[in-house]
Design an enzyme around this catalytic site. Structure first.
Site, PDB file in Angstrom:
ATOM      1  N   ARG A 212      52.865  27.446  21.482  1.00 46.66           N
ATOM      2  CA  ARG A 212      52.766  28.399  20.372  1.00 46.66           C
ATOM      3  C   ARG A 212      53.001  27.703  19.039  1.00 46.66           C
ATOM      4  O   ARG A 212      53.609  26.623  18.978  1.00 46.66           O
ATOM      5  CB  ARG A 212      53.773  29.544  20.515  1.00 46.66           C
ATOM      6  CG  ARG A 212      55.242  29.109  20.551  1.00 46.66           C
ATOM      7  CD  ARG A 212      56.010  29.313  19.284  1.00 46.66           C
ATOM      8  NE  ARG A 212      57.336  28.736  19.352  1.00 46.66           N
ATOM      9  CZ  ARG A 212      57.640  27.534  18.892  1.00 46.66           C
ATOM     10  NH1 ARG A 212      56.723  26.757  18.354  1.00 46.66           N
ATOM     11  NH2 ARG A 212      58.888  27.070  18.976  1.00 46.66           N
TER      12      ARG A 212
ATOM     13  N   GLU B  30      61.882  31.119  11.390  1.00 46.58           N
ATOM     14  CA  GLU B  30      62.441  29.982  12.138  1.00 46.58           C
ATOM     15  C   GLU B  30      63.959  30.063  12.236  1.00 46.58           C
ATOM     16  O   GLU B  30      64.635  30.376  11.241  1.00 46.58           O
ATOM     17  CB  GLU B  30      62.020  28.697  11.418  1.00 46.58           C
ATOM     18  CG  GLU B  30      61.634  27.595  12.352  1.00 46.58           C
ATOM     19  CD  GLU B  30      60.428  27.959  13.207  1.00 46.58           C
ATOM     20  OE1 GLU B  30      60.643  28.330  14.383  1.00 46.58           O
ATOM     21  OE2 GLU B  30      59.294  27.876  12.722  1.00 46.58           O
ATOM     22  N   HIS B  31      64.454  29.790  13.428  1.00 47.52           N
ATOM     23  CA  HIS B  31      65.898  29.820  13.685  1.00 47.52           C
ATOM     24  C   HIS B  31      66.505  31.188  13.392  1.00 47.52           C
ATOM     25  O   HIS B  31      67.601  31.283  12.841  1.00 47.52           O
ATOM     26  CB  HIS B  31      66.624  28.729  12.877  1.00 47.52           C
ATOM     27  CG  HIS B  31      66.379  27.349  13.409  1.00 47.52           C
ATOM     28  ND1 HIS B  31      66.988  26.878  14.542  1.00 47.52           N
ATOM     29  CD2 HIS B  31      65.568  26.356  12.972  1.00 47.52           C
ATOM     30  CE1 HIS B  31      66.567  25.637  14.782  1.00 47.52           C
ATOM     31  NE2 HIS B  31      65.705  25.302  13.851  1.00 47.52           N
TER      32      HIS B  31
ATOM     33  N   ASP C 196      65.579  33.855  15.886  1.00 42.80           N
ATOM     34  CA  ASP C 196      65.491  34.621  17.146  1.00 42.80           C
ATOM     35  C   ASP C 196      66.843  34.712  17.854  1.00 42.80           C
ATOM     36  O   ASP C 196      67.221  35.765  18.371  1.00 42.80           O
ATOM     37  CB  ASP C 196      64.391  34.079  18.085  1.00 42.80           C
ATOM     38  CG  ASP C 196      64.564  32.624  18.514  1.00 42.80           C
ATOM     39  OD1 ASP C 196      65.412  31.913  17.943  1.00 42.80           O
ATOM     40  OD2 ASP C 196      63.840  32.203  19.446  1.00 42.80           O
TER      41      ASP C 196
ATOM     42  N   SER D 193      56.521  24.138  21.440  1.00 37.71           N
ATOM     43  CA  SER D 193      57.045  24.819  22.612  1.00 37.71           C
ATOM     44  C   SER D 193      56.490  24.364  23.953  1.00 37.71           C
ATOM     45  O   SER D 193      56.188  25.176  24.828  1.00 37.71           O
ATOM     46  CB  SER D 193      56.814  26.324  22.437  1.00 37.71           C
ATOM     47  OG  SER D 193      57.644  27.007  23.294  1.00 37.71           O
ATOM     48  N   SER D 194      56.379  23.064  24.120  1.00 39.55           N
ATOM     49  CA  SER D 194      55.956  22.541  25.421  1.00 39.55           C
ATOM     50  C   SER D 194      56.994  22.884  26.487  1.00 39.55           C
ATOM     51  O   SER D 194      56.658  23.194  27.631  1.00 39.55           O
ATOM     52  CB  SER D 194      55.759  21.033  25.344  1.00 39.55           C
ATOM     53  OG  SER D 194      56.988  20.368  25.116  1.00 39.55           O
TER      54      SER D 194
ATOM     55  N   ASP E  27      59.867  31.627  22.231  1.00 41.75           N
ATOM     56  CA  ASP E  27      58.827  30.802  22.852  1.00 41.75           C
ATOM     57  C   ASP E  27      58.324  31.420  24.160  1.00 41.75           C
ATOM     58  O   ASP E  27      57.128  31.450  24.437  1.00 41.75           O
ATOM     59  CB  ASP E  27      59.374  29.392  23.134  1.00 41.75           C
ATOM     60  CG  ASP E  27      59.936  28.745  21.890  1.00 41.75           C
ATOM     61  OD1 ASP E  27      59.708  29.298  20.797  1.00 41.75           O
ATOM     62  OD2 ASP E  27      60.601  27.703  21.999  1.00 41.75           O
TER      63      ASP E  27
ATOM     64  N   ASN F  24      63.492  15.773  21.137  1.00 39.73           N
ATOM     65  CA  ASN F  24      63.813  16.587  22.312  1.00 39.73           C
ATOM     66  C   ASN F  24      65.075  17.380  22.013  1.00 39.73           C
ATOM     67  O   ASN F  24      66.135  16.816  21.755  1.00 39.73           O
ATOM     68  CB  ASN F  24      64.016  15.703  23.549  1.00 39.73           C
ATOM     69  CG  ASN F  24      64.326  16.551  24.771  1.00 39.73           C
ATOM     70  OD1 ASN F  24      65.345  17.233  24.825  1.00 39.73           O
ATOM     71  ND2 ASN F  24      63.447  16.533  25.744  1.00 39.73           N
ATOM     72  N   LYS F  25      64.931  18.702  22.033  1.00 37.95           N
ATOM     73  CA  LYS F  25      66.035  19.573  21.603  1.00 37.95           C
ATOM     74  C   LYS F  25      67.230  19.541  22.545  1.00 37.95           C
ATOM     75  O   LYS F  25      68.367  19.790  22.130  1.00 37.95           O
ATOM     76  CB  LYS F  25      65.539  21.013  21.433  1.00 37.95           C
ATOM     77  CG  LYS F  25      65.130  21.377  20.027  1.00 37.95           C
ATOM     78  CD  LYS F  25      63.947  20.624  19.474  1.00 37.95           C
ATOM     79  CE  LYS F  25      62.649  21.089  20.073  1.00 37.95           C
ATOM     80  NZ  LYS F  25      61.453  20.449  19.512  1.00 37.95           N
TER      81      LYS F  25
HETATM   82  P1  ADP Z   1      59.172  21.412  22.385  1.00 40.53           P
HETATM   83  O1  ADP Z   1      59.342  21.599  20.917  1.00 40.53           O
HETATM   84  O2  ADP Z   1      57.853  20.793  22.711  1.00 40.53           O
HETATM   85  O3  ADP Z   1      59.465  22.642  23.173  1.00 40.53           O
HETATM   86  P2  ADP Z   1      61.545  20.350  23.708  1.00 40.53           P
HETATM   87  O4  ADP Z   1      62.445  19.270  23.235  1.00 40.53           O
HETATM   88  O5  ADP Z   1      62.106  21.703  23.783  1.00 40.53           O
HETATM   89  O6  ADP Z   1      60.260  20.302  22.761  1.00 40.53           O
HETATM   90  O7  ADP Z   1      60.971  19.981  25.150  1.00 40.53           O
HETATM   91  C1  ADP Z   1      60.238  18.788  25.371  1.00 40.53           C
HETATM   92  C2  ADP Z   1      60.377  18.336  26.820  1.00 40.53           C
HETATM   93  O8  ADP Z   1      59.582  19.180  27.700  1.00 40.53           O
HETATM   94  C3  ADP Z   1      59.813  16.950  27.063  1.00 40.53           C
HETATM   95  O9  ADP Z   1      60.718  15.935  26.688  1.00 40.53           O
HETATM   96  C4  ADP Z   1      59.535  16.973  28.567  1.00 40.53           C
HETATM   97  O10 ADP Z   1      60.720  16.758  29.322  1.00 40.53           O
HETATM   98  C5  ADP Z   1      59.088  18.412  28.789  1.00 40.53           C
HETATM   99  N1  ADP Z   1      57.593  18.450  28.770  1.00 40.53           N
HETATM  100  C6  ADP Z   1      56.800  18.924  27.815  1.00 40.53           C
HETATM  101  N2  ADP Z   1      55.481  18.759  28.143  1.00 40.53           N
HETATM  102  C7  ADP Z   1      55.458  18.161  29.349  1.00 40.53           C
HETATM  103  C8  ADP Z   1      54.426  17.702  30.238  1.00 40.53           C
HETATM  104  N3  ADP Z   1      53.143  17.822  29.947  1.00 40.53           N
HETATM  105  N4  ADP Z   1      54.800  17.136  31.402  1.00 40.53           N
HETATM  106  C9  ADP Z   1      56.105  17.006  31.720  1.00 40.53           C
HETATM  107  N5  ADP Z   1      57.115  17.405  30.936  1.00 40.53           N
HETATM  108  C10 ADP Z   1      56.809  17.965  29.761  1.00 40.53           C
HETATM  109  P1  NG1 Z   2      61.252  24.582  20.140  1.00 48.50           P
HETATM  110  O1  NG1 Z   2      61.226  23.748  18.955  1.00 48.50           O
HETATM  111  O2  NG1 Z   2      59.898  24.941  20.596  1.00 48.50           O
HETATM  112  O3  NG1 Z   2      62.010  23.989  21.281  1.00 48.50           O
HETATM  113  C1  NG1 Z   2      63.332  26.305  19.504  1.00 48.50           C
HETATM  114  C2  NG1 Z   2      63.840  27.478  20.358  1.00 48.50           C
HETATM  115  C3  NG1 Z   2      63.362  28.849  19.836  1.00 48.50           C
HETATM  116  C4  NG1 Z   2      63.659  28.993  18.356  1.00 48.50           C
HETATM  117  C5  NG1 Z   2      63.103  27.779  17.601  1.00 48.50           C
HETATM  118  C6  NG1 Z   2      63.445  27.801  16.136  1.00 48.50           C
HETATM  119  C7  NG1 Z   2      64.140  27.167  22.760  1.00 48.50           C
HETATM  120  C8  NG1 Z   2      63.492  27.158  24.081  1.00 48.50           C
HETATM  121  N1  NG1 Z   2      63.343  27.350  21.716  1.00 48.50           N
HETATM  122  O4  NG1 Z   2      61.956  26.024  19.730  1.00 48.50           O
HETATM  123  O5  NG1 Z   2      63.989  29.889  20.570  1.00 48.50           O
HETATM  124  O6  NG1 Z   2      65.028  29.178  18.118  1.00 48.50           O
HETATM  125  O7  NG1 Z   2      63.584  26.552  18.130  1.00 48.50           O
HETATM  126  O8  NG1 Z   2      62.914  28.920  15.506  1.00 48.50           O
HETATM  127  O9  NG1 Z   2      65.347  27.010  22.654  1.00 48.50           O
HETATM  128 MG    MG Z   3      61.303  23.623  23.403  1.00 48.20          MG
END
Ligand code: ADP
Ligand code: NG1
Ligand code: MG
Length: 523
Positions: free
Chosen positions: A50, A56-57, A59, A162-163, A208, A252-253
């Site tokens: 998405r 932002e921040h 929810d 939001s992967s 997300d 990576n969050k």
């Molecule tokens: P995002 O903002 O993309 O949600 P996050 O830090 O919350 O970032 O999550 C990213 C993590 O999700 C990656 O470090 C990985 O562990 C996992 N991830 C995302 N896409 C894939 C994928 N295609 N295959 C395996 N793991 C994935």
């Molecule tokens: P991303 O950056 O996609 O991991 C995170 C939070 C959301 C929201 C946003 C900031 C998770 C899974 N996602 O998103 O709930 O707080 O940051 O608006 O924690």
């Molecule tokens: Mg995420």
């Protein structure tokens, strides 16, 4: 799970034609699955990433957000194995993501202390979430069914699109389908997914996972969390087109405490004001939305209370315990801190609270402006592609819009200017009050400013993507070209080698609202 027909996810049958946007990825995934497991998959799951347009921040404080689903998605090919309870996970990116196998009746989410979680842990969160839900509603232990799963993802990881939640939500949907016969309700799946992603360590608010399930092609969704999850489609104004640009600074969050630190600061701010307002149940309040409801006040009035009761720039842990909250250090840690924020000794409460409240006012304003005039439909993917812009379609193959041409009246110009301004203000607040930007991302914002384009960081931040707002296909084309020239083509050579192959189309692109999660079989 109770559900009404249009909120339930049903298995559909898909005949793939070569022109389908997912044609080659699905074929590759199916071939990969067959080569890995020696039989064909039974079904597929698609869950989109998405882009959050604004909000932002907020929810996790209970306030509404305005995201839309993007074309990039997680795809799963899934088979079940009734004879055993093994989970086998394979990722098409074999060099980057290692194979995983475990017994589903002995799930363990092991989180390393000093690095991000392994990719398969996000999947395990999803399984754990569905198992808990089924066990709770059946009031008896569940018999796990073995699953073989192959995954293909093209949402840039750790980039604010939001992967992680697409992955968790895909695991929830696949596991729910295999383990239960009743209908799969979208809202319920979204809530389960939001809850169980917290097992990865981040205390997200649910945006997300909500958009992953509730997205509708052609519109953004105004998503409310309080008093319950609700999504209202918002038609974006005629001609307005959203561009995503990835700073390529990955974050990576779950690998750092930054995200949870902000959550903690918001909880503390809400609790302190609740205490000052002398609510009998002040000890139970941790979200601004609860506080506002109890006060029966407007966001502007709440903002005044923040200024009144949170005057200091920095609050120390010692003074919070002794004076502001009247708790012992142990209670403080137990009630407010997470595993990765136990070290915190200083807190910025006024700044974070002001961001949340002012950002929520901007979300409300943004929605209001979108709803003021209805002059047609947004710029279409086809219009952009015929102009040479890399427009991404929604993954389900549904045309996102109905093709109306941009309206050029003065009203729409003003409307566009107001929306752009709100996005820019949002970014400024994220930078100054929330301190979650990144130096590379700031360069994208500065270039956008120079071009007169309203842009903001999207997702949690500390790197990742920006979302920008253009008023026509011509200006989108020009803006994307400008970013390629002034940002992407100036990257270090290893990044140019990696992302420049496709003229940087995967890292800077126009995006159109797509549909939420799908379950399907291939014909
Ligand atoms: P995002 O903002 O993309 O949600 P996050 O830090 O919350 O970032 O999550 C990213 C993590 O999700 C990656 O470090 C990985 O562990 C996992 N991830 C995302 N896409 C894939 C994928 N295609 N295959 C395996 N793991 C994935
Ligand atoms: P991303 O950056 O996609 O991991 C995170 C939070 C959301 C929201 C946003 C900031 C998770 C899974 N996602 O998103 O709930 O707080 O940051 O608006 O924690
Ligand atoms: Mg995420």
């Amino acid at each position: 799970m109770a559900a009404n027909a249009d909120s339930a996810i049903c298995m559909s049958s898909l005949t793939l034609r070569p022109e389908h946007s997912l044609y080659s990825r699905l074929h590759e995934l199916k071939d990969f699955y067959c080569s890995q497991f020696g039989h064909e998959p039974e079904f597929f799951v698609r869950v989109p990433g998405r882009v959050n347009i604004i909000g932002e921040h907020v929810d996790y404080c209970g306030y509404p957000v305005l995201p839309m689903a993007i074309d990039q998605c997680i795809l799963l090919a899934v088979g079940r194995n009734e004879e055993n309870s093994f989970l086998q996970l394979r990722n098409v990116e074999t060099k980057r993501y290692e194979n995983f196998k475990c017994d589903m009746s002995a799930l363990r989410i092991d989180l390393p202390q000093n690095s991000g979680p392994q990719w398969y842990n996000y999947y395990l969160c999803g399984i754990k979430g569905i198992f808990e839900q089924i066990q709770q509603s059946n009031n008896k232990p569940l018999t796990p069914i073995g699953m073989t799963v192959a995954l293909s993802g093209n949402i840039p990881p750790a980039s604010g699109l939001s992967s992680s939640s697409a992955l968790v939500s895909a695991a929830v949907l696949a596991t729910a389908y295999v383990h239960q016969s009743s209908p799969l309700d979208r809202k319920q799946l979204a809530s389960i997914s939001a809850r169980c992603e917290r097992y990865i360590g981040t205390q997200g608010g649910g945006m997300d996972q909500a958009i992953a399930y509730l997205a509708k092609a052609g519109c953004a969704q105004f998503i409310e969390f309080h008093p319950e999850l609700k999504a209202t489609p918002i038609q974006l104004p005629a001609g307005v087109c959203f561009i995503v640009a990835n700073s390529l600074a990955a974050k990576n969050k779950a690998a750092s405490s930054d995200f949870n630190e902000r959550v903690v600061e918001c909880r503390l701010a809400a609790r302190i004001i609740a205490r000052h307002m002398e609510f009998s149940n002040w000890r139970g309040m941790i979200r601004f939305v609860q506080l506002q409801e109890a006060l029966q006040c407007t966001l502007t009035e709440l903002e005044e209370l923040v200024l009144k009761w949170l005057p200091k720039d920095i609050y120390t842990r010692v003074e919070l315990c002794a004076r502001d909250l009247d708790v012992s250090d142990e209670e403080f840690e137990r009630e407010f801190l997470t595993v990765n924020t136990r070290h915190m000794t200083q807190f910025k409460l006024r700044q974070r609270a002001l961001h949340v409240i002012q950002e929520s006012l901007r979300v409300a304003k943004f929605r209001e402006i979108c709803e003021q005039t209805s002059l047609g439909s947004p710029t279409t993917k086809n219009q952009l592609q015929s102009n040479g812009v890399n427009g991404k379609s929604n993954g389900s193959g549904v045309n996102a819009t109905n093709g109306a041409v941009r309206d050029t009246t003065i009203d729409s110009a003003k409307q566009f200017a107001l929306l752009s301004q709100l996005m820019r203000q949002s970014h400024e607040s994220l930078k100054k009050l929330y301190e979650c930007t990144h130096v590379d991302l700031e360069r994208l914002i500065a270039l956008s400013d120079d071009a007169g384009v309203g842009a903001r960081l999207t997702g949690a931040g500390w790197g990742g993507c920006i979302v920008a707002c253009c008023d026509s296909m011509e200006s989108s084309t020009k803006y994307i070209k400008m970013l390629k020239e002034n940002y992407f083509k100036l990257l270090p050579s290893h990044l140019i080698e990696r992302y420049g192959i496709n003229d940087f189309d995967d890292v800077v692109f126009a995006t159109f609202p797509g549909n939420g999660a799908e379950l399907f079989e291939l014909n």
